[in-house]
Write a protein that holds these residues in place. Structure first.
Motif, PDB file in Angstrom:
ATOM      1  N   ILE A 113      -5.369  10.751   3.062  1.00 58.08           N
ATOM      2  CA  ILE A 113      -6.609   9.993   2.852  1.00 58.08           C
ATOM      3  C   ILE A 113      -7.764  10.864   3.344  1.00 58.08           C
ATOM      4  CG2 ILE A 113      -7.871   7.906   3.535  1.00 58.08           C
ATOM      5  CD1 ILE A 113      -5.112   6.623   4.096  1.00 58.08           C
ATOM      6  N   LEU A 126      -8.821  -6.205   0.011  1.00 60.75           N
ATOM      7  CA  LEU A 126      -8.770  -7.149   1.133  1.00 60.75           C
ATOM      8  C   LEU A 126      -7.528  -6.980   2.003  1.00 60.75           C
ATOM      9  CD1 LEU A 126     -10.151 -10.420  -0.515  1.00 60.75           C
ATOM     10  CD2 LEU A 126     -11.247  -8.989   1.216  1.00 60.75           C
ATOM     11  N   GLY A 127      -6.544  -6.228   1.493  1.00 65.83           N
ATOM     12  CA  GLY A 127      -5.259  -6.120   2.198  1.00 65.83           C
ATOM     13  C   GLY A 127      -5.386  -5.671   3.657  1.00 65.83           C
ATOM     14  N   LEU A 128      -6.044  -4.550   3.872  1.00 61.60           N
ATOM     15  CA  LEU A 128      -6.132  -4.024   5.234  1.00 61.60           C
ATOM     16  C   LEU A 128      -7.094  -4.841   6.093  1.00 61.60           C
ATOM     17  CD1 LEU A 128      -5.984  -0.163   4.647  1.00 61.60           C
ATOM     18  CD2 LEU A 128      -4.243  -1.638   5.684  1.00 61.60           C
ATOM     19  N   ALA A 129      -8.127  -5.412   5.469  1.00 61.89           N
ATOM     20  CA  ALA A 129      -9.034  -6.282   6.233  1.00 61.89           C
ATOM     21  C   ALA A 129      -8.256  -7.482   6.769  1.00 61.89           C
ATOM     22  CB  ALA A 129     -10.206  -6.737   5.363  1.00 61.89           C
ATOM     23  N   ASN A 181       0.828  -1.213   0.000  1.00 66.34           N
ATOM     24  CA  ASN A 181       0.000   0.000   0.000  1.00 66.34           C
ATOM     25  C   ASN A 181       0.859   1.258   0.000  1.00 66.34           C
ATOM     26  OD1 ASN A 181      -2.390  -1.409  -0.007  1.00 66.34           O
ATOM     27  ND2 ASN A 181      -2.713  -1.242   2.197  1.00 66.34           N
ATOM     28  N   ALA A 182       1.913   1.239   0.823  1.00 64.43           N
ATOM     29  CA  ALA A 182       2.771   2.421   0.938  1.00 64.43           C
ATOM     30  C   ALA A 182       3.451   2.710  -0.400  1.00 64.43           C
ATOM     31  CB  ALA A 182       3.805   2.209   2.040  1.00 64.43           C
ATOM     32  N   PHE A 216     -13.114  -2.711   0.282  1.00 64.45           N
ATOM     33  CA  PHE A 216     -12.990  -1.278   0.036  1.00 64.45           C
ATOM     34  C   PHE A 216     -11.654  -1.007  -0.653  1.00 64.45           C
ATOM     35  CE2 PHE A 216     -11.163   2.864   1.016  1.00 64.45           C
ATOM     36  CZ  PHE A 216     -12.099   3.661   0.381  1.00 64.45           C
ATOM     37  N   THR A 217     -11.714  -0.434  -1.832  1.00 69.54           N
ATOM     38  CA  THR A 217     -10.491  -0.080  -2.554  1.00 69.54           C
ATOM     39  C   THR A 217     -10.720   1.167  -3.388  1.00 69.54           C
ATOM     40  OG1 THR A 217      -8.782  -0.863  -4.079  1.00 69.54           O
ATOM     41  CG2 THR A 217     -11.025  -1.586  -4.525  1.00 69.54           C
ATOM     42  N   THR A 218      -9.663   1.954  -3.575  1.00 69.09           N
ATOM     43  CA  THR A 218      -9.746   3.094  -4.484  1.00 69.09           C
ATOM     44  C   THR A 218      -8.904   2.812  -5.719  1.00 69.09           C
ATOM     45  OG1 THR A 218      -7.887   4.150  -3.355  1.00 69.09           O
ATOM     46  CG2 THR A 218     -10.096   4.792  -2.643  1.00 69.09           C
ATOM     47  N   LYS A 219      -8.431   1.542  -5.821  1.00 67.23           N
ATOM     48  CA  LYS A 219      -7.535   1.203  -6.922  1.00 67.23           C
ATOM     49  C   LYS A 219      -8.289   0.594  -8.095  1.00 67.23           C
ATOM     50  CE  LYS A 219      -3.957   0.603  -3.550  1.00 67.23           C
ATOM     51  NZ  LYS A 219      -3.206  -0.315  -2.697  1.00 67.23           N
ATOM     52  N   ASN A 275       4.656   6.640   4.552  1.00 68.84           N
ATOM     53  CA  ASN A 275       5.014   6.989   3.172  1.00 68.84           C
ATOM     54  C   ASN A 275       4.655   8.434   2.886  1.00 68.84           C
ATOM     55  OD1 ASN A 275       2.098   5.545   2.893  1.00 68.84           O
ATOM     56  ND2 ASN A 275       2.302   7.129   1.302  1.00 68.84           N
ATOM     57  N   ALA A 318       0.912   4.163  -2.776  1.00 68.70           N
ATOM     58  CA  ALA A 318       0.489   5.527  -2.450  1.00 68.70           C
ATOM     59  C   ALA A 318       1.609   6.551  -2.656  1.00 68.70           C
ATOM     60  CB  ALA A 318      -0.002   5.588  -1.000  1.00 68.70           C
TER      61      ALA A 318
HETATM   62  N1  LIG Z   1      -0.462   4.168   2.676  1.00 65.49           N
HETATM   63  C1  LIG Z   1      -1.648   4.528   2.144  1.00 65.49           C
HETATM   64  N2  LIG Z   1      -1.832   5.780   1.650  1.00 65.49           N
HETATM   65  C2  LIG Z   1      -3.007   6.151   1.114  1.00 65.49           C
HETATM   66  N3  LIG Z   1      -4.076   5.345   1.013  1.00 65.49           N
HETATM   67  C3  LIG Z   1      -3.970   4.080   1.483  1.00 65.49           C
HETATM   68  C4  LIG Z   1      -2.762   3.607   2.072  1.00 65.49           C
HETATM   69  N4  LIG Z   1      -2.952   2.316   2.435  1.00 65.49           N
HETATM   70  C5  LIG Z   1      -4.229   2.022   2.092  1.00 65.49           C
HETATM   71  N5  LIG Z   1      -4.839   3.053   1.511  1.00 65.49           N
HETATM   72  C6  LIG Z   1      -6.219   3.099   0.993  1.00 65.49           C
HETATM   73  O1  LIG Z   1      -6.937   2.010   1.538  1.00 65.49           O
HETATM   74  C7  LIG Z   1      -7.538   1.247   0.489  1.00 65.49           C
HETATM   75  C8  LIG Z   1      -7.671  -0.193   0.925  1.00 65.49           C
HETATM   76  O2  LIG Z   1      -6.398  -0.806   1.075  1.00 65.49           O
HETATM   77  P1  LIG Z   1      -6.305  -2.392   1.024  1.00 65.49           P
HETATM   78  O3  LIG Z   1      -7.277  -2.965   1.987  1.00 65.49           O
HETATM   79  O4  LIG Z   1      -4.883  -2.782   1.181  1.00 65.49           O
HETATM   80  O5  LIG Z   1      -6.843  -2.768  -0.414  1.00 65.49           O
HETATM   81  P2  LIG Z   1      -6.161  -2.495  -1.843  1.00 65.49           P
HETATM   82  O6  LIG Z   1      -4.712  -2.189  -1.598  1.00 65.49           O
HETATM   83  O7  LIG Z   1      -6.366  -3.768  -2.583  1.00 65.49           O
HETATM   84  O8  LIG Z   1      -6.915  -1.331  -2.423  1.00 65.49           O
HETATM   85  C9  LIG Z   1      -6.648   1.483  -0.705  1.00 65.49           C
HETATM   86  O9  LIG Z   1      -7.337   1.260  -1.929  1.00 65.49           O
HETATM   87  C10 LIG Z   1      -6.273   2.963  -0.513  1.00 65.49           C
HETATM   88  O10 LIG Z   1      -7.299   3.803  -0.971  1.00 65.49           O
END
Ligand SMILES: Nc1ncnc2c1ncn2[C@@H]1O[C@H](COP(=O)(O)OP(=O)(O)O)[C@@H](O)[C@H]1O
Ligand SMILES: [Mg+2]
Length: 249
Positions: free
Chosen positions: A188, A212-215, A135-136, A201-204, A183, A139
């Motif tokens: 956000i 699913l990463g943060l979950a 993620n870092a 939840f993703t903005t990508k 980073n 971003a």
């Molecule tokens: N270091 C970060 N800086 C900015 N936004 C972040 C960061 N880490 C996570 N996010 C936001 O949280 C969302 C969810 O992250 P994650 O659960 O890892 O899913 P994914 O990486 O697949 O989108 C990301 O899509 C992004 O919008």
């Protein structure tokens, strides 16, 4: 209310595991079929090759979701042992080194020497770090900086507004180890901040993230009875993730 929530999570986990198992085999069949067509297809048929590449990407994405769901629901093979946090950082850094180089990201390491062991499942926490670094890196702008820091501290008495979750797991006066990944990059916004840990939840773009990463990170840190938080920081502008774990005594 906490009890109901954890029961809900558990049944969600069981359902996720069920779905993942059911979907895994069909996906495998599709992937094998795509591999076969890839080998036998006319290499000059550009449209067909493109279609196949898109299908391949879609299956890989579905596979990643299945892996994430399985990870979200699996907790039985979980072992808490005294482990070296700095060793974990070094091992994870090897795995994400390529991503750093690709974006010319400068890595700053500030690891407390001889940090006491923390109680953790090394393999699970490695996944947490890889997700957080991933993620870092995503971003961070090209040429940005990622700082990784470890240190110990005694938790200050918890103030009311820090939230009940913090309070439930880690007690006042617990000696803890903190891992921070910071980073440089855009902050956000408040609306997204509230949803970061929600599954999916993703903005990508769809080929870049499953949400699913943060979950998964949250589930794993919860299993450690630790805490994870994400905040915007101002100088320099960026995002910081802090993971707090108990020290093994
Ligand atoms: N270091 C970060 N800086 C900015 N936004 C972040 C960061 N880490 C996570 N996010 C936001 O949280 C969302 C969810 O992250 P994650 O659960 O890892 O899913 P994914 O990486 O697949 O989108 C990301 O899509 C992004 O919008
Ligand atoms: Mg991610």
């Amino acid at each position: 209310r906490l009890l109901i929530q954890s029961e809900k999570l558990e049944s969600l986990g069981r359902m996720a595991a069920g779905v993942a198992h059911e979907v895994k085999n069909p996906l495998f069949v599709i992937q094998s079929g795509l591999d076969y067509f890839g080998l036998t297809m006319n290499k000059d048929d550009e449209a067909a090759n493109k279609t196949l590449a898109l299908m391949d990407e879609a299956v890989q994405r579905a596979n990643n979701i299945v892996l994430g769901l399985l990870e979200l629901s699996r907790s039985e093979d979980f072992v808490l042992e005294p482990n070296d946090l700095n060793g974990l950082v070094d091992k994870s850094l090897v795995l994400i080194d390529h991503g750093l180089t690709e974006k010319s990201i400068y890595l700053e390491r500030d690891l407390q020497p001889n940090i006491p062991n923390v109680l953790m499942d090394f393999h699970k926490m490695e996944q947490v770090l890889i997700n957080l670094f991933d993620n870092a890196i995503h971003a961070s702008p090209k040429g940005g900086t990622i700082t990784i820091r470890t240190y110990t501290r005694r938790l200050a008495p918890v103030s009311r507004d820090e939230g009940i979750r913090h309070f439930e797991r880690l007690r006042e006066d617990d000696d803890v180890a903190v891992l921070e990944i910071t980073n440089t990059g855009p902050p956000i916004n408040d609306e997204n901040m509230r949803k970061l840990f929600d599954p999916f939840f993703t903005t990508k773009a769809s080929n870049e993230g499953t949400g699913l990463g943060l979950a998964v990170c949250k589930t794993i840190v919860d299993l450690h009875k630790g805490s994870i938080r994400i905040e915007n920081i101002e100088i320099p502008e960026g995002v910081r993730v802090s993971v707090i774990l108990k020290i093994a005594d």
